[in-house]
Design an enzyme around this catalytic site. Structure first.
Site, PDB file in Angstrom:
ATOM      1  N   LYS A 108       0.819  -1.217   0.000  1.00  0.00           N
ATOM      2  CA  LYS A 108       0.000   0.000   0.000  1.00  0.00           C
ATOM      3  C   LYS A 108       0.854   1.268   0.000  1.00  0.00           C
ATOM      4  O   LYS A 108       0.382   2.334  -0.379  1.00  0.00           O
ATOM      5  CB  LYS A 108      -0.972  -0.005   1.171  1.00  0.00           C
ATOM      6  CG  LYS A 108      -2.031  -1.093   0.999  1.00  0.00           C
ATOM      7  CD  LYS A 108      -3.178  -0.963   1.968  1.00  0.00           C
ATOM      8  CE  LYS A 108      -4.279  -1.963   1.663  1.00  0.00           C
ATOM      9  NZ  LYS A 108      -3.857  -3.365   1.898  1.00  0.00           N
TER      10      LYS A 108
HETATM   11  C1  LIG Z   1      -4.444  -4.443   1.108  1.00  0.00           C
HETATM   12  C2  LIG Z   1      -3.654  -5.685   0.931  1.00  0.00           C
HETATM   13  C3  LIG Z   1      -3.996  -6.662  -0.030  1.00  0.00           C
HETATM   14  C4  LIG Z   1      -5.238  -6.544  -0.903  1.00  0.00           C
HETATM   15  O1  LIG Z   1      -5.198  -5.470  -1.773  1.00  0.00           O
HETATM   16  P1  LIG Z   1      -6.543  -4.994  -2.521  1.00  0.00           P
HETATM   17  O2  LIG Z   1      -6.164  -3.784  -3.259  1.00  0.00           O
HETATM   18  O3  LIG Z   1      -7.526  -4.736  -1.421  1.00  0.00           O
HETATM   19  O4  LIG Z   1      -6.945  -6.103  -3.391  1.00  0.00           O
HETATM   20  C5  LIG Z   1      -3.185  -7.770  -0.159  1.00  0.00           C
HETATM   21  N1  LIG Z   1      -2.098  -7.947   0.618  1.00  0.00           N
HETATM   22  C6  LIG Z   1      -1.730  -7.049   1.558  1.00  0.00           C
HETATM   23  C7  LIG Z   1      -0.518  -7.318   2.394  1.00  0.00           C
HETATM   24  C8  LIG Z   1      -2.489  -5.887   1.740  1.00  0.00           C
HETATM   25  O5  LIG Z   1      -2.127  -5.000   2.681  1.00  0.00           O
END
Ligand SMILES: *Cc1c(COP(=O)(O)O)cnc(C)c1O
Length: 464
Positions: A108
């Site tokens: 993120k």
């Molecule tokens: C947020 C997250 C995801 C999922 O991402 P999306 O955009 O919601 O599909 C997968 N792995 C980790 C470690 C995350 O923090």
């Protein structure tokens, strides 16, 4: 580039307005009015650095002056601990796209570092303030905080359920001492935090007079930032393997990350298949296998960032799947909100989508994947990445190399690694150092009144 709403009743917006608005006024999600097709430019982009590539892609979608955009991109990815920003590591026949070299070791960061800089730029231009309110069950909070810490014009209030996030997650948030960061430990559950968010945002006069906003995963700037690494990784792997097409496996919760891959494919990047992977919270897997999107109840798993039943970005995909027809989309979303269920007609070949395949993975399989991958290749997978790898292994194809998105550093989920391997293997110096840092956090009751007056007090004591 203008931005339109999936539900068709929003006057088209420019990039900056689209980023500041988040959700469209008609309740839909914003999308570029058309997705630029760039297949003829791919050869000249192949050897660009991450930041140069990001500039070439983002400029197609932004109305920010080019030198400003370039500076924003450099500032955003300067904070990453790897010269390639998102390096690709080949392990046996799988290419792992490591998205976890940002300041909080989570994928993120790629989007939220960019979003923080974009917000700061736009607010400065408009001479405005923004107070971000967020609720986190653990992981998103620290990436959001890190994206805006120390920035002008922005403050962030992050609620987490007290004692219900891991000690590492808590310290990653509360050890950030910048004056514009306010951590709140709510004496309740994550659901309480989300309820309080909703209550405060539905009080429009409070929302407007306090310049409240969010950083949630429907923000177009987040999707855009994620499009870049699909190009970056595909170029690296096509060169390495001399193949003309690649596949991507993506562990998914809100359909944000994989939707960025979908956009990349529509832009002309030669992606043969997108492999969607979920944990037991498999609403998306069921949709792509049988064409039915039906809400279930949320299960807690060892890949908690994907413990989601209603995928907030899915509406963007559905818009294209229904032929870019906002009226049909509105009907389907209305049906979903009354019945908790929607369906699409399969394609002539019986598939729901000819680009996207899907699979769901349980806890035992996830742990086994972590264990075997470590035993065989000496590579540690975090549980989210392991979910993606497990499904990827069922979709390998000789002429289309598989790129798996690694979404978190394994040290963020060290307990799962220990359960899988029997050893305490997953460490990172940044996380180990947290234990000794001072922290700041307010502990408050789980009522919107308590949070509201805390926000008001904090803003008064900090006038600028
Ligand atoms: C947020 C997250 C995801 C999922 O991402 P999306 O955009 O919601 O599909 C997968 N792995 C980790 C470690 C995350 O923090």
């Amino acid at each position: 580039m203008r931005y339109i709403s999936t539900r068709g009743s929003q006057t088209p917006l420019g990039f900056s307005d689209a980023v500041m608005t988040g959700l469209a006024r008609d309740g839909g999600l914003l999308l570029p009015a058309e997705i630029p097709y760039v297949a003829d430019r791919l050869p000249s982009w192949q050897s660009l650095s991450y930041t140069d590539l990001a500039f070439e892609i983002m400029r197609l979608f932004c109305d920010i002056p080019q030198d400003e955009l370039q500076a924003i991109i450099h500032r955003s990815y300067h904070s990453f601990h790897h010269p390639d920003v998102t390096p690709v590591v080949s392990v046996n026949n799988i290419h792992i796209l490591e998205l976890f070299h940002g300041p909080t070791l989570a994928f993120k960061d790629v989007a939220l570092q960019f979003l923080g800089n974009i917000f700061e730029y736009i607010l400065d231009q408009r001479n405005r303030e923004l107070n971000i309110l967020a609720a986190t069950s653990g992981d998103t909070g620290s990436a959001a905080i890190c994206g805006v810490r120390g920035r002008d014009h922005i403050r962030i209030f992050v609620m987490h359920p007290r004692g219900r996030v891991s000690p590492t997650q808590e310290r990653q948030m509360t050890s950030v001492l910048d004056e514009n960061v306010f951590n709140i430990a709510v004496q309740g559950t994550f659901d309480d935090c989300q309820r309080i968010m909703k209550e405060l945002f539905s009080d429009l006069s409070f929302k407007d007079s306090h310049f409240l906003g969010t950083v949630n995963s429907i923000n177009w700037a987040r999707v855009l930032a994620q499009v870049v690494y699909y190009f970056f990784a595909a170029f690296r792997v096509m060169r390495l393997t001399s193949c003309k097409r690649v596949r991507f496996a993506v562990p998914t919760g809100n359909f944000g990350d994989i939707f960025a891959g979908y956009v990349a494919q529509r832009m002309g990047l030669p992606i043969g298949q997108l492999i969607l992977a979920t944990n037991e919270n498999d609403i998306l897997t069921r949709f792509f296998n049988i064409g039915e999107y039906k809400q279930g109840s949320v299960h807690a798993t060892i890949s908690p960032s994907m413990d989601i039943q209603v995928a907030s970005n899915f509406e963007r995909y559905l818009y294209y799947r229904l032929g870019e027809d906002p009226i049909r989309l509105r009907e389907e979303m209305a049906a979903f909100s009354t019945t908790g269920r929607l369906t699409v007609t399969p394609l002539p070949d019986g598939r729901v989508d000819d680009l996207i395949s899907a699979g769901a993975v349980g806890t035992a399989q996830t742990l086994a994947t972590i264990r075997t991958f470590h035993q065989q290749y000496g590579y540690l997978l975090d549980p989210h990445t392991a979910v993606g790898i497990h499904v990827a292994q069922q979709h390998l194809c000789r002429n289309e190399p598989m790129i798996c998105l690694a979404t978190a550093h394994p040290a963020k989920f060290s307990q799962a690694i220990e359960n899988a391997t029997g050893q305490d293997l997953a460490h990172h110096p940044l996380l180990d150092a947290l234990a000794d840092l001072p922290t700041r956090c307010a502990v408050l009751p789980a009522t919107q009144g308590a949070i509201r007056s805390h926000i008001q007090r904090s803003l008064i004591s900090q006038p600028e």
